[in-house]
Design a protein around this motif. Structure first.
Motif, PDB file in Angstrom:
ATOM      1  N   GLN A   1      57.724  27.085  -1.529  1.00 43.91           N
ATOM      2  CA  GLN A   1      57.626  26.056  -2.567  1.00 43.91           C
ATOM      3  C   GLN A   1      58.317  26.507  -3.853  1.00 43.91           C
ATOM      4  OE1 GLN A   1      56.057  23.174  -1.475  1.00 43.91           O
ATOM      5  NE2 GLN A   1      55.904  24.384   0.406  1.00 43.91           N
ATOM      6  N   LEU A   2      58.052  27.751  -4.256  1.00 41.55           N
ATOM      7  CA  LEU A   2      58.616  28.247  -5.511  1.00 41.55           C
ATOM      8  C   LEU A   2      60.133  28.379  -5.435  1.00 41.55           C
ATOM      9  CD1 LEU A   2      55.994  30.996  -6.435  1.00 41.55           C
ATOM     10  CD2 LEU A   2      56.211  28.702  -7.406  1.00 41.55           C
ATOM     11  N   ARG A   3      60.640  28.839  -4.290  1.00 49.18           N
ATOM     12  CA  ARG A   3      62.101  28.994  -4.158  1.00 49.18           C
ATOM     13  C   ARG A   3      62.811  27.655  -4.195  1.00 49.18           C
ATOM     14  NH1 ARG A   3      60.899  33.558   0.275  1.00 49.18           N
ATOM     15  NH2 ARG A   3      61.066  35.397  -1.080  1.00 49.18           N
ATOM     16  N   ARG A   4      62.107  26.581  -3.867  1.00 43.94           N
ATOM     17  CA  ARG A   4      62.686  25.236  -3.970  1.00 43.94           C
ATOM     18  C   ARG A   4      62.541  24.686  -5.384  1.00 43.94           C
ATOM     19  NH1 ARG A   4      60.400  21.403  -1.895  1.00 43.94           N
ATOM     20  NH2 ARG A   4      58.471  22.228  -1.004  1.00 43.94           N
ATOM     21  N   GLY A   5      61.897  25.462  -6.254  1.00 45.38           N
ATOM     22  CA  GLY A   5      61.701  25.014  -7.628  1.00 45.38           C
ATOM     23  C   GLY A   5      60.549  24.057  -7.793  1.00 45.38           C
ATOM     24  N   ALA A   6      59.686  23.964  -6.785  1.00 42.78           N
ATOM     25  CA  ALA A   6      58.584  23.009  -6.825  1.00 42.78           C
ATOM     26  C   ALA A   6      57.415  23.540  -7.655  1.00 42.78           C
ATOM     27  CB  ALA A   6      58.104  22.706  -5.411  1.00 42.78           C
TER      28      ALA A   6
ATOM     29  N   VAL B   1      58.967  30.396 -12.527  1.00 40.11           N
ATOM     30  CA  VAL B   1      59.639  30.860 -13.746  1.00 40.11           C
ATOM     31  C   VAL B   1      61.026  31.339 -13.351  1.00 40.11           C
ATOM     32  CG1 VAL B   1      59.660  32.568 -15.602  1.00 40.11           C
ATOM     33  CG2 VAL B   1      57.496  31.521 -14.886  1.00 40.11           C
ATOM     34  N   TYR B   2      62.033  30.661 -13.878  1.00 39.30           N
ATOM     35  CA  TYR B   2      63.411  31.018 -13.580  1.00 39.30           C
ATOM     36  C   TYR B   2      64.016  31.738 -14.770  1.00 39.30           C
ATOM     37  CZ  TYR B   2      63.685  28.372  -9.255  1.00 39.30           C
ATOM     38  OH  TYR B   2      63.504  27.938  -7.972  1.00 39.30           O
ATOM     39  N   MET B   3      64.834  32.729 -14.479  1.00 37.87           N
ATOM     40  CA  MET B   3      65.541  33.478 -15.516  1.00 37.87           C
ATOM     41  C   MET B   3      67.010  33.501 -15.148  1.00 37.87           C
ATOM     42  SD  MET B   3      65.002  37.427 -16.761  1.00 37.87           S
ATOM     43  CE  MET B   3      65.833  38.079 -15.300  1.00 37.87           C
ATOM     44  N   GLY B   4      67.833  32.814 -15.949  1.00 34.49           N
ATOM     45  CA  GLY B   4      69.257  32.771 -15.654  1.00 34.49           C
ATOM     46  C   GLY B   4      69.558  32.157 -14.300  1.00 34.49           C
ATOM     47  N   GLY B   5      68.774  31.152 -13.896  1.00 35.26           N
ATOM     48  CA  GLY B   5      69.009  30.471 -12.628  1.00 35.26           C
ATOM     49  C   GLY B   5      68.425  31.186 -11.420  1.00 35.26           C
ATOM     50  N   ARG B   6      67.713  32.280 -11.635  1.00 29.23           N
ATOM     51  CA  ARG B   6      67.131  33.055 -10.531  1.00 29.23           C
ATOM     52  C   ARG B   6      65.625  33.084 -10.683  1.00 29.23           C
ATOM     53  NH1 ARG B   6      65.855  38.179 -10.739  1.00 29.23           N
ATOM     54  NH2 ARG B   6      67.081  38.461 -12.644  1.00 29.23           N
ATOM     55  N   LEU B   7      64.914  32.904  -9.550  1.00 31.57           N
ATOM     56  CA  LEU B   7      63.461  32.916  -9.571  1.00 31.57           C
ATOM     57  C   LEU B   7      62.968  34.308  -9.954  1.00 31.57           C
ATOM     58  CD1 LEU B   7      60.844  31.295  -8.993  1.00 31.57           C
ATOM     59  CD2 LEU B   7      60.952  32.189  -6.651  1.00 31.57           C
ATOM     60  N   LEU B   8      62.219  34.397 -11.047  1.00 36.61           N
ATOM     61  CA  LEU B   8      61.702  35.668 -11.537  1.00 36.61           C
ATOM     62  C   LEU B   8      60.240  35.882 -11.164  1.00 36.61           C
ATOM     63  CD1 LEU B   8      61.992  38.196 -13.435  1.00 36.61           C
ATOM     64  CD2 LEU B   8      61.179  36.708 -15.264  1.00 36.61           C
ATOM     65  N   GLY B   9      59.506  34.783 -11.055  1.00 36.89           N
ATOM     66  CA  GLY B   9      58.076  34.886 -10.776  1.00 36.89           C
ATOM     67  C   GLY B   9      57.427  33.530 -10.975  1.00 36.89           C
ATOM     68  N   PHE B  10      56.159  33.525 -11.384  1.00 35.98           N
ATOM     69  CA  PHE B  10      55.484  32.242 -11.573  1.00 35.98           C
ATOM     70  C   PHE B  10      54.331  32.390 -12.547  1.00 35.98           C
ATOM     71  CE2 PHE B  10      53.517  34.299  -7.908  1.00 35.98           C
ATOM     72  CZ  PHE B  10      52.150  34.212  -8.204  1.00 35.98           C
ATOM     73  N   LEU B  11      53.913  31.247 -13.083  1.00 33.17           N
ATOM     74  CA  LEU B  11      52.700  31.151 -13.884  1.00 33.17           C
ATOM     75  C   LEU B  11      51.649  30.434 -13.049  1.00 33.17           C
ATOM     76  CD1 LEU B  11      54.069  29.935 -17.350  1.00 33.17           C
ATOM     77  CD2 LEU B  11      53.479  32.260 -16.686  1.00 33.17           C
ATOM     78  N   GLY B  12      50.428  30.950 -13.031  1.00 31.39           N
ATOM     79  CA  GLY B  12      49.358  30.308 -12.290  1.00 31.39           C
ATOM     80  C   GLY B  12      48.187  29.988 -13.195  1.00 31.39           C
TER      81      GLY B  12
END
Length: 250
Positions: free
Chosen positions: A41-46, A80-91
């Motif tokens: 889900q996160l890698r799809r930006g959802a 959480v994206y940084m420069g177009g790359r998935l860095l992590g997430f907020l929960g």
């Protein structure tokens, strides 16, 4: 946040309401493959909105078990994206009772995640620039040739240790001098013409005589190039003493 050198993630920041047991210490160096549905889900930006953890789909069985073990009943997770790359997430976890956040709240949280990503990107960019500047500073000082940096008006603004040795000046004595002050009178015209060529071509190699602080002169080959720092155009001149080369020819 994810560890860029390995497939691990760690909880870096946590806030808990009064009476809620912290979990940060239990969420260090977790293999991202432990949560395949979550990561997809996160890698799809959802944005993941789970009103009821117990009702999560069968393909999220691993995630459901992990969340239930922490007594989480509902949650919102934002990539959480940084420069177009998935860095992590907020929960955002709801522990005391299930909760379905309003759509407008999810939109605001998404914006918040974007702000966090932008801040981290800026911080890492500044760290990388600082590291690059430190590396340049080391090369600048350790160079076996003299290095002078001056502005387009010929004012010297920096000099490495080797340049100070070659020219016989203390650092505080050479800063602010003009490049022309470092040449004997008969070489000033060569220096002036070279300066004009640098402005036009951006890079040039030429030979010219230098005059030390004690009056002695020596021949040098200079490699000069334009560069820019914070919108300011400067000239870097690498000075190689060729006295030995000329003696060999004689």
């Amino acid at each position: 946040q994810y560890d860029e050198s390995s497939p691990l993630m760690s909880n870096t920041h946590e806030w808990c309401a009064d009476g809620i047991e912290p979990q940060c210490q239990n969420l260090q160096h977790v293999d991202v493959d432990t949560f395949p549905w979550w990561m997809e889900q996160l890698r799809r930006g959802a944005t993941i909105v789970i009103p009821d953890v117990s009702a999560m789909p069968p393909e999220a069985a691993r995630e459901r078990a992990a969340l239930a073990a922490m007594d989480i009943q509902s949650l919102v997770v934002l990539p959480v994206y940084m420069g177009g790359r998935l860095l992590g997430f907020l929960g955002f976890d709801y522990v005391r009772s299930p909760c379905l956040p309003a759509d407008e709240d999810v939109v605001l949280l998404r914006r918040f995640a974007e702000i966090i990503g932008s801040a981290l990107w800026r911080q890492r960019s500044e760290d990388a620039l600082r590291t690059s500047e430190e590396k340049y500073a080391n090369l600048f000082q350790q160079s076996k040739d003299g290095v002078l940096i001056h502005d387009l008006d010929g004012n010297i603004i920096d000099a490495n240790r080797r340049a100070l040795e070659m020219l016989g000046y203390e650092r505080n004595m050479i800063l602010g001098k003009k490049i022309a002050d470092l040449h004997p009178p008969e070489a000033i015209e060569i220096s002036r013409r070279a300066f004009e060529w640098i402005r036009e071509a951006g890079v040039i190699t030429f030979e010219v005589m230098f005059q030390r602080g004690d009056g002695r002169v020596f021949p040098a080959e200079v490699f000069a190039s334009l560069f820019e720092v914070s919108g300011r155009r400067l000239v870097q001149g690498i000075i190689h003493d060729i006295s030995g080369r000329l003696q060999d020819k004689e």
